[in-house]
Every structure is written in structure tokens, then in C-alpha cells.
Scaffold this motif. Structure first.
Motif, mmCIF file in Angstrom:
data_model
loop_
_atom_site.group_PDB
_atom_site.id
_atom_site.type_symbol
_atom_site.label_atom_id
_atom_site.label_comp_id
_atom_site.label_asym_id
_atom_site.label_seq_id
_atom_site.Cartn_x
_atom_site.Cartn_y
_atom_site.Cartn_z
ATOM 1 N N GLN A 99 -24.213 38.967 65.244
ATOM 2 C CA GLN A 99 -25.166 39.795 64.513
ATOM 3 C C GLN A 99 -24.432 40.938 63.809
ATOM 4 O OE1 GLN A 99 -28.064 37.855 64.396
ATOM 5 N NE2 GLN A 99 -29.243 39.723 64.759
ATOM 6 N N TRP A 100 -24.898 41.264 62.611
ATOM 7 C CA TRP A 100 -24.384 42.425 61.894
ATOM 8 C C TRP A 100 -25.308 43.606 62.137
ATOM 9 C CZ3 TRP A 100 -19.914 43.232 59.198
ATOM 10 C CH2 TRP A 100 -19.120 42.100 58.979
ATOM 11 N N GLN A 106 -19.949 43.902 63.162
ATOM 12 C CA GLN A 106 -20.489 42.655 63.693
ATOM 13 C C GLN A 106 -20.235 42.569 65.186
ATOM 14 O OE1 GLN A 106 -18.632 39.070 62.205
ATOM 15 N NE2 GLN A 106 -20.561 37.935 62.276
ATOM 16 N N GLU A 153 -25.333 33.267 46.158
ATOM 17 C CA GLU A 153 -25.468 31.860 46.568
ATOM 18 C C GLU A 153 -26.001 30.968 45.449
ATOM 19 O OE1 GLU A 153 -27.933 32.123 50.040
ATOM 20 O OE2 GLU A 153 -26.246 32.649 51.332
ATOM 21 N N SER A 201 -28.570 38.714 60.699
ATOM 22 C CA SER A 201 -27.541 37.695 60.883
ATOM 23 C C SER A 201 -26.439 37.760 59.831
ATOM 24 C CB SER A 201 -28.179 36.297 60.860
ATOM 25 O OG SER A 201 -28.860 36.087 59.632
ATOM 26 N N SER A 202 -26.673 38.476 58.726
ATOM 27 C CA SER A 202 -25.644 38.617 57.685
ATOM 28 C C SER A 202 -25.543 40.068 57.246
ATOM 29 C CB SER A 202 -25.956 37.721 56.478
ATOM 30 O OG SER A 202 -27.023 38.259 55.715
ATOM 31 N N LYS A 203 -24.370 40.434 56.754
ATOM 32 C CA LYS A 203 -24.191 41.812 56.286
ATOM 33 C C LYS A 203 -25.014 42.073 55.031
ATOM 34 C CE LYS A 203 -19.697 40.267 54.536
ATOM 35 N NZ LYS A 203 -18.229 40.416 54.730
ATOM 36 N N GLN A 204 -25.245 41.012 54.215
ATOM 37 C CA GLN A 204 -26.075 41.188 53.024
ATOM 38 C C GLN A 204 -27.505 41.563 53.401
ATOM 39 O OE1 GLN A 204 -24.043 38.590 53.477
ATOM 40 N NE2 GLN A 204 -22.644 38.479 51.724
ATOM 41 N N GLN A 205 -28.028 40.932 54.455
ATOM 42 C CA GLN A 205 -29.391 41.235 54.907
ATOM 43 C C GLN A 205 -29.483 42.658 55.452
ATOM 44 O OE1 GLN A 205 -29.631 37.621 57.483
ATOM 45 N NE2 GLN A 205 -31.675 37.387 56.618
ATOM 46 N N GLU A 231 -14.174 44.710 60.170
ATOM 47 C CA GLU A 231 -14.031 43.254 60.178
ATOM 48 C C GLU A 231 -12.644 42.885 60.676
ATOM 49 O OE1 GLU A 231 -16.411 40.865 56.910
ATOM 50 O OE2 GLU A 231 -15.338 42.502 55.942
ATOM 51 N N GLN A 268 -17.271 42.192 48.736
ATOM 52 C CA GLN A 268 -18.589 41.585 48.969
ATOM 53 C C GLN A 268 -19.627 42.605 49.410
ATOM 54 O OE1 GLN A 268 -19.007 37.970 51.234
ATOM 55 N NE2 GLN A 268 -16.987 37.227 50.613
#
Length: 355
Positions: free
Chosen positions: A221-222, A217, A102, A242-246, A143, A156
Motif C-alpha cells: 500500500q502507498w 510504500q 495508461e 494501492s498506487s501512488k497515483q491514487q 522508494e 512519475q
């Protein structure tokens, strides 16, 4: 001829042992004392603010302890990050990387390793050596109704896994998912975390441990459900965000915490000598490999040869920890395998060097 070869090996090892009095060195995690932080631009103010974050990240990587930055002594030096920095640079991120980080740039900084060790030791915090086990990561992502195995690519999820692993100083490998991998393991195997085919497929990557799992997902939520196979001991971990990165970052943190709990040590001022008997040392390369491995463990102060007999070498390893911490650190890797009948009697432990 065989006796001559043994004599040659013995004399050579003695010569190497006499000359090798340097501090512990081994194969290291690349750039363990360097870290990065995403930034918007190259202005002085942005750099100074980001530098503290980079410094904190290095302290976490080297200690293996996420909570190290909460220590009062550590907090006192964070604002002095510039004093411990050796160099810095900027890296421009690709479009795919910017979606994960980001920001358009990464600030990359390298810090003085001796200063890092001194700071952690004075704060009585653990130190995790550069010699760390490598893991192979088999992650299936669902996905848009499709499942795929994350591979060594600019995907990603792959970028997120590599970023999180680099942040904690974990050497990892992602599968190529070429014809050889696909012949050994399917998407369903990875999604179901079936360890048999996954471990067989991991052999080509020479990993010390294997991670398999799924990422999906639901309801905005992931969720990630992963399994860590470390020496045949399997532990299940999970995370929701809330994100796949988290999710990925949290699961990597859990893996790093489990490894560091076994491998990082609070160095003692007391030095103990432990005898490590290693079989299957048939070449100078094997000897050098075994010695480098022992040298590179975080608690090791020095290593020397006590005896050479046939294809075995008896090392004396001086450590700034308990003998059990040394044995635990050796056991977690694939280079030295504990001989099943060994009981560690008399302070001597027996291993076999892997071919």
C-alpha cells in the motif's frame, strides 16, 4: 513635483476608471474551461464516450465541487457535452506520461465558459473563479530505501501531481531542487514537514500556500501524509491506496476541496457594494494589479475607483455574494494583505498592496 505626480496619477486613474467598464477580467488559471481524458485511439465512438468525462471534469474544476456531477440538473446535461464544446484536439503522450495515464493519447476539449456558468448557476451550484491561489508542493518520496524530493521534472510522481492539480484547476509549482533550493531545504526537512525552512525556500516561487509531505510504500500500500500551510494555518491530511497515483489524486482532491470551500460561491441575483481601501499604490502598475486582482474574483460583478489619496485608492467592488465571501477570497492570496487594525467598519475594508 510630488503634488504634480499625485495629480497625474489621480487624473490617469480617473481616465482608466471611466474607460474600464468591461466585465471582470484578471489573471486566470490557464485553460480552466478545457480538460483532457486519456483515450486509446481517435475513433468517433471513443471520442464521444470520453467527451462526457471531459465535460464532467470541467464542471468539477469550475465549481470546485467533486459532487457537482451527482446533481440531477447537471446529470441531465452531461450527455449533451458536444453541444457545449468549442473545440477539441489530441495530444500524444510520452513514455513516462503513458505509465501514469495508461493510454497513448489525451483527448483535450474546450467548452463555452458562459454556458458552463449558466449551467452551474441554474443548478444552484458554486462557481470558483479563474483567479486562484498558487501553491508550492514539496513532496519527499521513499522508494527502494532511498528518499528524494520530487522536482520539476518528468518524474512519475511529479506527473501525477501535475495531472491531479490540473484536473481540479489548481495552479501549482514544483521546486527546481537546484543549488539554491538545496541550500535552503533538505530531504529530511521535507520528509519531516518542517515548515520553517520549507516556507523560506518557497519565497522564490511566490506561492500563496505551501504543501509539504511524504509518500511511501508499506505492505503493498502507498501512503501519503501531507501538510497544507495556508496563511499560517496548518492542516494535516493523509491518504492510503494501492498506487501512488491514487494517493496523490486523493490528497490533491482534499486540498482543492479545502480551498474551494473558502473561495467558491453560489452567485446571488442580489448585488452588494463593498468598499475596499488599498494602500501602497505608488505606480500605475500597482493600481492595475490591484484592480485586476479584485476584478478576477468569482463573486465580483464590477470594480470602480471612488477616491485616490496620496498612495491609496478606494475601490467600490460590487459582488454577487456576501461581503465576507469577498474578504475571504482576498485574504487567501498574497497580493493584498489585510491591515491588522482594520475592523471592516461601515462596510469598508482596508488592505495593503504587496510590493
Amino acid at each position: 513635483m510630488r503634488n504634480i505626480s499625485k495629480l497625474y496619477l489621480y487624473l490617469t486613474l480617473l481616465l482608466v476608471n471611466l474607460c474600464w467598464v468591461m466585465p471582470a477580467q484578471s489573471e486566470r488559471v490557464a485553460d480552466l474551461y478545457s480538460a483532457s481524458w486519456p483515450v486509446e485511439n481517435q475513433s468517433t465512438g471513443v471520442r464521444q464516450n470520453a467527451m462526457q468525462n471531459v465535460f464532467a471534469e470541467v464542471l468539477v474544476r469550475v465549481s470546485g465541487n467533486k459532487a457537482v456531477v451527482n446533481n440531477s440538473q447537471i446529470q441531465a446535461v452531461l450527455s449533451d457535452a458536444q453541444n457545449y464544446m468549442r473545440q477539441y484536439s489530441y495530444k500524444r503522450l510520452s513514455a513516462e506520461e503513458q505509465m501514469v495515464y495508461e493510454r497513448p493519447l489525451l483527448l483535450v476539449a474546450t467548452f463555452d465558459s458562459q454556458a458552463i456558468h449558466r449551467i452551474l448557476k441554474e443548478a444552484q451550484q458554486p462557481i470558483w473563479s479563474e483567479n486562484r491561489p498558487a501553491g508550492s508542493f514539496w513532496i519527499a518520496v521513499e522508494e527502494d530505501g532511498q528518499r528524494r524530493v520530487v522536482s520539476e521534472s518528468r518524474d512519475q510522481v511529479a506527473i501525477a501531481i501535475k495531472r491531479a492539480a490540473a484536473r481540479r484547476g489548481l495552479p501549482i509549482v514544483m521546486p527546481l531542487m537546484d543549488l539554491e533550493d538545496k541550500s535552503e531545504v533538505s530531504v529530511g526537512d521535507v520528509w519531516g514537514r518542517f515548515t520553517g525552512p520549507i516556507k523560506r525556500a518557497s519565497e522564490r516561487y511566490n506561492a500563496d500556500y505551501v504543501v509539504a509531505g511524504q509518500l511511501s510504500q508499506s505492505g503493498g500500500q502507498w501512503m501519503g501524509r501531507w501538510s497544507l500551510d495556508l496563511g499560517g494555518n496548518v492542516e494535516n491530511i493523509s491518504s492510503t491506496a494501492s498506487s501512488k497515483q491514487q494517493v496523490v489524486a486523493d490528497l490533491i482532491d482534499q486540498i482543492a476541496d479545502k480551498l474551494a470551500a473558502r473561495l467558491s460561491v453560489v452567485l446571488s441575483d442580489q448585488v452588494l457594494a463593498v468598499e475596499i481601501f488599498v494602500e501602497n499604490i505608488n505606480t500605475l502598475d500597482a493600481y492595475a494589479g490591484a484592480r485586476r486582482y479584485l476584478d478576477g474574483l468569482g463573486m465580483t460583478q464590477s470594480v470602480r475607483v471612488l477616491q485616490v489619496k496620496d498612495s491609496a485608492v478606494l475601490f467600490e467592488v460590487k459582488v454577487q455574494s456576501s461581503p465576507q465571501s469577498l474578504i475571504d477570497a482576498i485574504n487567501i492570496g498574497n497580493n493584498l494583505r489585510r491591515i491588522p487594525t482594520d475592523q471592516g467598519l461601515g462596510g469598508r475594508y482596508s488592505f495593503r498592496w504587496r510590493d
